[in-house]
Write an enzyme that holds these catalytic residues in place. Structure first.
Site, PDB file in Angstrom:
ATOM      1  N   ASP A  60      52.497 -98.840 -63.101  1.00  0.00           N
ATOM      2  CA  ASP A  60      53.466 -98.360 -62.094  1.00  0.00           C
ATOM      3  C   ASP A  60      54.274 -99.482 -61.443  1.00  0.00           C
ATOM      4  OD1 ASP A  60      52.946 -95.350 -61.627  1.00  0.00           O
ATOM      5  OD2 ASP A  60      50.929 -96.198 -61.691  1.00  0.00           O
ATOM      6  N   GLU A  65      59.548-100.178 -54.583  1.00  0.00           N
ATOM      7  CA  GLU A  65      59.759 -99.735 -53.200  1.00  0.00           C
ATOM      8  C   GLU A  65      58.439 -99.577 -52.438  1.00  0.00           C
ATOM      9  OE1 GLU A  65      62.321 -96.202 -51.402  1.00  0.00           O
ATOM     10  OE2 GLU A  65      60.628 -95.427 -52.532  1.00  0.00           O
ATOM     11  N   ASP A  66      57.387 -99.184 -53.163  1.00  0.00           N
ATOM     12  CA  ASP A  66      56.124 -98.882 -52.489  1.00  0.00           C
ATOM     13  C   ASP A  66      55.408-100.110 -51.939  1.00  0.00           C
ATOM     14  OD1 ASP A  66      56.253 -96.110 -52.842  1.00  0.00           O
ATOM     15  OD2 ASP A  66      55.611 -96.318 -54.926  1.00  0.00           O
ATOM     16  N   ARG A  85      47.083 -99.365 -57.941  1.00  0.00           N
ATOM     17  CA  ARG A  85      48.375-100.037 -57.779  1.00  0.00           C
ATOM     18  C   ARG A  85      48.316-101.248 -56.830  1.00  0.00           C
ATOM     19  NH1 ARG A  85      53.445 -96.574 -56.621  1.00  0.00           N
ATOM     20  NH2 ARG A  85      54.216 -98.644 -57.124  1.00  0.00           N
ATOM     21  N   ARG A 136      49.090 -90.747 -49.409  1.00  0.00           N
ATOM     22  CA  ARG A 136      49.062 -92.195 -49.688  1.00  0.00           C
ATOM     23  C   ARG A 136      49.102 -93.028 -48.393  1.00  0.00           C
ATOM     24  NH1 ARG A 136      51.024 -93.295 -55.045  1.00  0.00           N
ATOM     25  NH2 ARG A 136      50.191 -91.640 -56.346  1.00  0.00           N
ATOM     26  N   HIS A 168      55.590 -88.300 -51.633  1.00  0.00           N
ATOM     27  CA  HIS A 168      56.070 -89.224 -50.606  1.00  0.00           C
ATOM     28  C   HIS A 168      57.097 -88.557 -49.693  1.00  0.00           C
ATOM     29  CE1 HIS A 168      55.013 -92.792 -53.418  1.00  0.00           C
ATOM     30  NE2 HIS A 168      54.195 -92.828 -52.391  1.00  0.00           N
ATOM     31  N   CYS A 268      62.800 -95.561 -55.483  1.00  0.00           N
ATOM     32  CA  CYS A 268      61.539 -96.286 -55.649  1.00  0.00           C
ATOM     33  C   CYS A 268      61.624 -97.458 -56.621  1.00  0.00           C
ATOM     34  CB  CYS A 268      60.415 -95.340 -56.035  1.00  0.00           C
ATOM     35  SG  CYS A 268      60.620 -94.632 -57.634  1.00  0.00           S
TER      36      CYS A 268
END
Ligand code: CIR
Length: 273
Positions: A60, A65-66, A85, A136, A168, A268
């Protein structure tokens, strides 16, 4: 402006996803092509694009962005909600060190080891930092953002998404500019909109988009240019009418079908600073 992007690894098809792709598996070559097209468009609008190589151990990793939140000269490296991740962040931290405006980088898990947060749950509009709780992003993660950034701008925690089945916050919400937001026209969208209004009054105009996936646009040039998802005709009508015709925004449609299969939205795949 700077943008950080990251290549797709060959292991991309092993990504975390809620989508059942058994009948239509991710086509990695097409996914790469779609991602390259996206990066090419960004390069036409952003002067400095930092390209981080893929990390094969992290399928991933292109969903940059995460991994980090940046407000002004301060960045926070997130403790991601999905355990698989969490180690993606080191490549992005190195990239952030190349951005001259960033003067300090802090680590979320050092501030509070219980905190988890994905950048897909955070919208910095330039006026407010909006943080959506999700499966998350927990309250401790949101609290870390409140602690870290409240001296820079108002930070508001949005709770209503938790009762809905959305990965999200930004799956249902994105920004055109610092006073115009796009939101999905469904029950969750309505509740999130009401909650945002309860904090920000009438600061934002909301444009309601009929489908969820295309509610997430990527806005560049201060909202004068956007990328939106191709093949969602009902939403396209609204985007053309509300953004292109009424507001004079230049628009570009991209097909990101293979990234959608990985639960990826348009925002993202980049960090914009
Ligand atoms: C995940 O489930 O974590 C990735 N497959 C997709 C992350 C998408 N991130 C985002 O929209 N901010």
């Amino acid at each position: 402006m700077y943008a950080i992007v990251r290549d797709l690894p060959s292991s991309f098809a092993n990504c975390v996803t809620s989508v059942d792709n058994n009948n239509d598996p991710i086509n990695i070559d097409l996914a790469r092509k779609q991602h390259e097209d996206y990066v090419d468009v960004i390069k036409q609008h952003v002067k400095h694009v930092i390209h981080v190589p893929a990390d094969e151990a992290h399928p991933d990793c292109c969903f940059v962005e995460d991994t980090a939140i940046i407000v002004g000269d301060r960045a926070i490296i997130n403790h991601l909600g999905a355990e698989s991740r969490r180690k993606e962040v080191s490549g992005i931290e190195n990239a952030l060190k190349e951005v001259p405006v960033i003067k300090s980088i802090v680590h979320m898990h050092e501030i509070d080891p219980k905190a988890t947060l994905d950048g897909g749950d955070v919208l910095y509009t330039g006026k407010h930092l909006l943080v959506g709780l999700s499966h998350r992003t927990n309250q401790s993660g949101a609290d870390v953002l409140v602690k870290t950034f409240s001296d820079k701008c108002p930070v508001h925690v949005i709770k209503s998404l938790l009762t809905h089945d959305s990965l999200h916050f930004k799956c249902i919400l994105s920004m055109l500019n610092d006073n115009t937001l796009l939101i999905t026209d469904h029950e969750a969208g309505q509740q999130v909109m009401d909650e945002i209004k309860s904090f920000t009054g009438d600061h934002y105009t909301f444009i309601k988009v009929p489908e969820q996936v295309p509610s997430n646009i990527l806005s560049l040039d201060g909202g004068k240019f956007i990328i939106y998802q191709k093949d969602f005709s009902e939403s396209e009508k609204v985007i053309i009418e509300e953004l292109k015709n009424k507001r004079g925004v230049q628009v570009k449609a991209l097909c990101m079908s293979e990234l959608i299969k990985a639960d990826g939205a348009l925002t993202c795949c980049s960090i914009l600073i």
